[in-house]
Design an enzyme around this catalytic site. Structure first.
Site, short mmCIF file in Angstrom:
data_model
loop_
_atom_site.label_atom_id
_atom_site.label_comp_id
_atom_site.label_asym_id
_atom_site.label_seq_id
_atom_site.Cartn_x
_atom_site.Cartn_y
_atom_site.Cartn_z
N HIS A 192 0.81 -1.22 0.00
CA HIS A 192 0.00 0.00 0.00
C HIS A 192 0.84 1.27 0.00
O HIS A 192 0.34 2.35 -0.32
CB HIS A 192 -0.94 0.00 1.21
N ASP A 236 -8.55 -7.36 -19.06
CA ASP A 236 -8.60 -8.53 -19.93
C ASP A 236 -7.18 -8.90 -20.32
O ASP A 236 -6.52 -8.16 -21.05
CB ASP A 236 -9.45 -8.22 -21.17
#
Length: 450
Positions: A173, A390
């Site tokens: 993070h 994708d």
């Protein structure tokens, strides 16, 4: 570690692990960290992943080779992701530490794993709690961001299922927030699905970190020992469950909230957040005078003046909160609750952000890994382009998360796979509160769009 209740664990086997380094190397440089980054030291890695239904005709070796070559390329753009966390002691009279990322091409970890007897449908677990084995689909379970001094800042696990694959990422993070994470994930997918992978991206990341006016990196932390700012939190047993809200149901909520207030300012997400705040508060059966809080992770990029680019690689967010008594939230209607949330969001301006920054710079703090009692905290965002990732295998079947940064009252928001304004919420609650929520009439009216 989040402990799911009443479910058998499936054994995930690690088959191989390799280190992937950028395909283009350059002279190492130091990436300074802003206050938003450093605030995350005690939290856990971002753990998000995508579930794909992949035909048997696609060999797993082909998938791994494609992921490897495309990851090499994308790391050349997102250099801090392939770096390492460095903590230096300050030896002058003031003492303390400084923290930064050394872009020395340590690389990212890429694992290949398998879990026997598990199909795509088992991961989806429609109408059931999230299966406990899902957390094993992510590397670095339990690691906090500070552990990036020894662990990779990015670890990826591709897990073979009986009829598909799960691609799970653990992303430190300190490197970036949800916006940065999904920018990275989409860039990786863009390169992977390209017939001829190359270094060009539609939107290259902005690597320079933001620092407030008049400040200079590195930021000094007034700590001398890890125990002073790192808290390793293990929540009690929780139930985790996904709920799908159709665009029509959310539109009706929004209209109801705005009609009650006689306004048009309440957004769809604010109305849904207010609904969850009300229903969870009611499920908790709190005294009427008990203070309850609803917090949302608010992105700062567009709110700053001048704004930060959308492709800013780093953290740029704060929590905005609305508070009331349990009695007020339950009795005063969804419009009132949504109005409280709307006002907290409206107050989060460039001026307010800079005031928060100034206060933090005078007394640096690290976020605790759990929110205050009786809080509903809503993170992630349905605006993130999750289903656009994708990799050449088609659209993902679902998004799932690991065990990181979960507690009683934590909600993560995702776009619904079918689009049309739909939203999926991943809800984490103690077992008895989840059971009460599932029986709540207002909640079921919205979930089932009655």
């Amino acid at each position: 570690m989040v402990q799911s209740c009443g479910q058998p664990r499936r054994r995930v086997r690690i088959l191989s692990e390799r280190v992937i380094r950028p395909s283009v190397t350059e002279y190492p440089r130091r990436c300074e960290l802003s206050l938003w980054d450093l605030s995350m030291l005690s939290l856990r890695y971002i753990q998000k992943g995508l579930l794909f239904s992949v035909p048997y005709s696609t060999p797993i070796e082909t998938i791994v080779d494609r992921l490897t070559s495309s990851l090499q390329i994308v790391l050349s753009h997102f250099r801090p992701v392939a770096g390492r966390l460095v903590v230096d002691s300050v030896d002058d009279d003031g003492g303390g530490i400084t923290v930064y990322i050394a872009c020395d091409d340590r690389g990212a970890a890429l694992r290949l794993a398998a879990v026997d007897g598990v199909q795509v449908a088992d991961v989806l677990a429609a109408s059931d709690d999230v299966p406990s084995f899902v957390r094993d689909l992510f590397p670095y379970d339990g690691a906090v961001n500070y552990d990036g001094v020894s662990l990779h800042l990015l670890a990826v696990q591709l897990t073979k299922l009986e009829d598909g694959v799960f691609l799970g990422c653990s992303f430190n993070h300190l490197v970036g927030d949800g916006t940065a994470f999904w920018n990275f994930f989409n860039a990786w997918a863009e390169i992977s699905r390209s017939p001829t992978p190359h270094l060009q991206l539609c939107s290259a990341p902005v690597l320079e970190r933001w620092f407030p006016d008049g400040s200079r990196p590195p930021i000094r932390f007034p700590f001398t020992d890890e125990d002073q700012f790192i808290e390793r939190f293990s929540p009690p047993p929780l139930r985790e469950k996904f709920f799908h809200f159709t665009g029509a149901a959310i539109a009706r909520l929004k209209a109801e909230a705005n009609e009650e207030l006689g306004t048009g300012k309440i957004s769809s997400f604010q109305a849904l957040s207010a609904c969850m705040w009300r229903c969870i508060t009611r499920a908790r059966r709190l005294p009427k005078d008990e203070t309850v809080v609803c917090s949302l992770a608010a992105e700062n990029r567009k709110r700053l003046r001048p704004p930060l680019p959308e492709t800013y690689l780093g953290n740029s967010l704060n929590a905005v909160s609305a508070s009331a008594t349990a009695g007020e939230i339950i009795t005063r209607g969804i419009g009132w609750a949504a109005g409280m949330i709307n006002e907290s969001v409206a107050r989060h301006t460039d001026v307010a952000i800079r005031e928060t920054v100034e206060k933090w710079m005078k007394a640096p703090v690290v976020y605790r890994p759990v929110m205050e009692r009786f809080c509903v905290f809503i993170g992630s965002s349905p605006r993130f382009n999750m289903y656009g990732c994708d990799f050449g295998w088609g659209k993902a079947v679902a998004v799932r998360s690991g065990s990181a940064n979960k507690f009683d009252g934590k909600i993560s928001a995702y776009p619904g796979r079918d689009g049309n304004g739909s939203i999926d919420l991943e809800v984490c609650l103690s077992p008895e509160i989840m059971t009460a929520l599932e029986s709540d009439a207002e909640f079921n009216r919205v979930v089932f769009n009655k």
